[in-house]
Structures are given as structure tokens and as C-alpha cells.
Design an enzyme around this catalytic site. Structure first.
Site, mmCIF file in Angstrom:
data_model
loop_
_atom_site.group_PDB
_atom_site.id
_atom_site.type_symbol
_atom_site.label_atom_id
_atom_site.label_comp_id
_atom_site.label_asym_id
_atom_site.label_seq_id
_atom_site.Cartn_x
_atom_site.Cartn_y
_atom_site.Cartn_z
ATOM 1 N N ASP A 56 0.837 -1.203 0.000
ATOM 2 C CA ASP A 56 0.000 0.000 0.000
ATOM 3 C C ASP A 56 0.871 1.253 0.000
ATOM 4 O OD1 ASP A 56 -2.177 -1.661 0.213
ATOM 5 O OD2 ASP A 56 -2.351 -1.447 2.392
HETATM 6 N N1 URA Z 1 -1.235 -5.882 3.992
HETATM 7 C C1 URA Z 1 -1.726 -4.621 4.001
HETATM 8 O O1 URA Z 1 -2.756 -4.347 4.592
HETATM 9 N N2 URA Z 1 -1.045 -3.678 3.310
HETATM 10 C C2 URA Z 1 0.117 -3.906 2.682
HETATM 11 O O2 URA Z 1 0.708 -2.997 2.095
HETATM 12 C C3 URA Z 1 0.618 -5.226 2.690
HETATM 13 C C4 URA Z 1 -0.079 -6.194 3.353
#
Ligand code: URA
Length: 232
Positions: A101
């Protein structure tokens, strides 16, 4: 494409002639003598026959320490992308093997080899992904058991695979997953009523994000590292 067909196309020799060379141990694929005419050859296989290199292995594998605020994409209208972090030739041919993310930092893999990224990210690979998490509230007592048992995700209609939680403090933990669902870590803690304040991926399989790769920096993985990562 099969090895014998690849060789006849490349060398203009007959099928019989190239098969004889294979039988004689004159053909190496990725540095190893092959004796099967049907060995699959991709555009990333290095092929040498009778000492002459007929095709180079042009596969590239990169590991990036992604900073927060960078998108795991190759193009974006507003944000810096993981490709913008790399100053390497031919970077437009790279894609991301497993996104993070925008507000997550840590280990991101990039490659031009679609088969490799598919193998890395597909559920059946069961490669471990390790995340360091900080949370807005203390982690409840039942967290380990809930994560081990799996959590039902209605949207995908799946139950998450057993995950390992290691407490690093009242509101900090290390979580090991063997899959990569959309926002998986945030959703898993959300299920316990906790909000993720920071998230960092520190390892995929046997590949650890070491201090030698500070935030924003990257390095090329050798083909051998890329291969062993798949089987780790
Ligand atoms: N899980 C999440 O919620 N975000 C990420 O970036 C990776 C795994």
C-alpha cells in the site's frame, strides 16, 4: 518453445542435427547441460550450443526498499512510483511482483519476467511474507489464536491461511503470512478492532531487507537469488 525447435530456428540446422548435438551434451541451458530435446526454452533462458551463445538470459530482478508515500505501480498521475525510485536502463520493462500500500514501507520486488512474478505472487507458492506492524491499541489476548485459525473474508469468500503473530510490545508485532490478499494485514487487525498505524514488509521467503538497503535504495538480484527465492 521446445529446445529442439528453438535450436533449428536459431541455427538453420536440421532437427536431426540439433538433436545429435543435444545427445552429445553440447547444449547448455542456463549453464547446465541438457539432454532432453523437449526442455522448455523461454525468452529468459540462456542457451549455448557447441560453445556459441545463441541466446542471452535477459531476465532482471530487483529488490527495492519502498518508502511510505510511493505507489507500487509503474505509472501514477499524482504519486511517485516504485519505478521512479529506480535509476536503471530498461526500467519501463519492469513490473511489480507483489504490491504494498501507499502508506506501507519495505521490500518490493520488480522484474521483467512475468512467469517469475506470477510464481512469487500466486497463492500456491506459500512464500512467507513478514510484516512489522504498529497498532493504535494493545493487541488482545486471543490474537495469536484468531490469526492461526484464519479469518473469513466475505468479499473474496475465503478464510485466510494460518498466520503467525509474534508480539514485539503492547502495540507492536511481527506477522508472518503465506499469502497476499488485498490489504490483508490491515483487514486482519481490523477484525480484532485494531487500526494499523505503520506497516513495513521486512522479508519475502529467504530474502531479508537488511540494513545494507536503506529506505529508497535498491539492488539487483542475481538469477540464482531469484531462483532460490522461489523455492525458499
Ligand atoms: N497488507 C496490508 O494491509 N497492506 C500492505 O501494504 C501489505 C499487506
Amino acid at each position: 518453445m521446445r529446445l529442439d525447435r528453438f535450436l533449428t530456428r536459431k541455427t538453420q540446422q536440421s532437427n536431426k542435427q540439433v538433436r545429435q548435438q543435444v545427445d552429445a551434451g553440447e547444449v547448455l541451458v542456463d549453464g547446465v547441460v541438457v539432454v532432453e530435446w523437449s526442455t522448455p526454452i523461454t525468452r529468459f533462458s540462456e542457451v549455448v550450443m557447441a560453445g556459441e551463445r545463441l541466446q542471452e538470459n535477459t531476465a532482471e530482478y530487483w529488490v527495492l526498499h519502498k518508502p511510505v508515500g510511493v505507489v507500487s505501480d509503474t505509472k501514477h498521475p499524482h504519486h511517485k512510483t516504485v519505478l521512479d525510485c529506480l535509476e536503471v536502463p530498461n526500467k519501463q520493462q519492469l513490473h511489480v511482483a507483489g504490491r504494498l500500500d501507499l502508506n506501507t514501507s519495505g521490500l518490493v520486488l520488480l522484474t521483467n519476467n512475468g512467469a517469475w512474478s506470477k510464481a512469487i505472487t500466486q497463492a500456491s507458492s506459500q512464500l512467507e511474507k513478514v510484516y512489522e506492524v504498529t497498532l493504535d491499541k494493545p493487541i488482545p489476548e486471543q490474537a495469536e489464536a484468531v490469526f492461526e485459525q484464519g479469518i473469513y473474508f466475505g468479499y473474496e469468500d475465503i478464510t485466510t491461511l494460518p498466520a503467525r503473530l509474534e508480539r514485539l510490545g503492547l502495540t507492536a508485532a511481527r506477522l508472518t503470512l503465506t499469502e497476499g490478499r488485498y490489504h490483508q494485514v490491515k483487514r486482519m487487525f481490523g477484525h480484532l478492532g485494531l487500526r494499523v498505524l505503520s506497516l513495513h514488509r521486512s522479508r519475502i521467503g529467504n530474502l531479508v531487507l537488511s540494513d545494507e538497503l536503506p529506505c529508497g535504495s535498491y539492488r539487483r538480484l542475481s538469477n540464482q537469488e531469484a531462483d532460490t527465492l522461489l523455492s525458499s
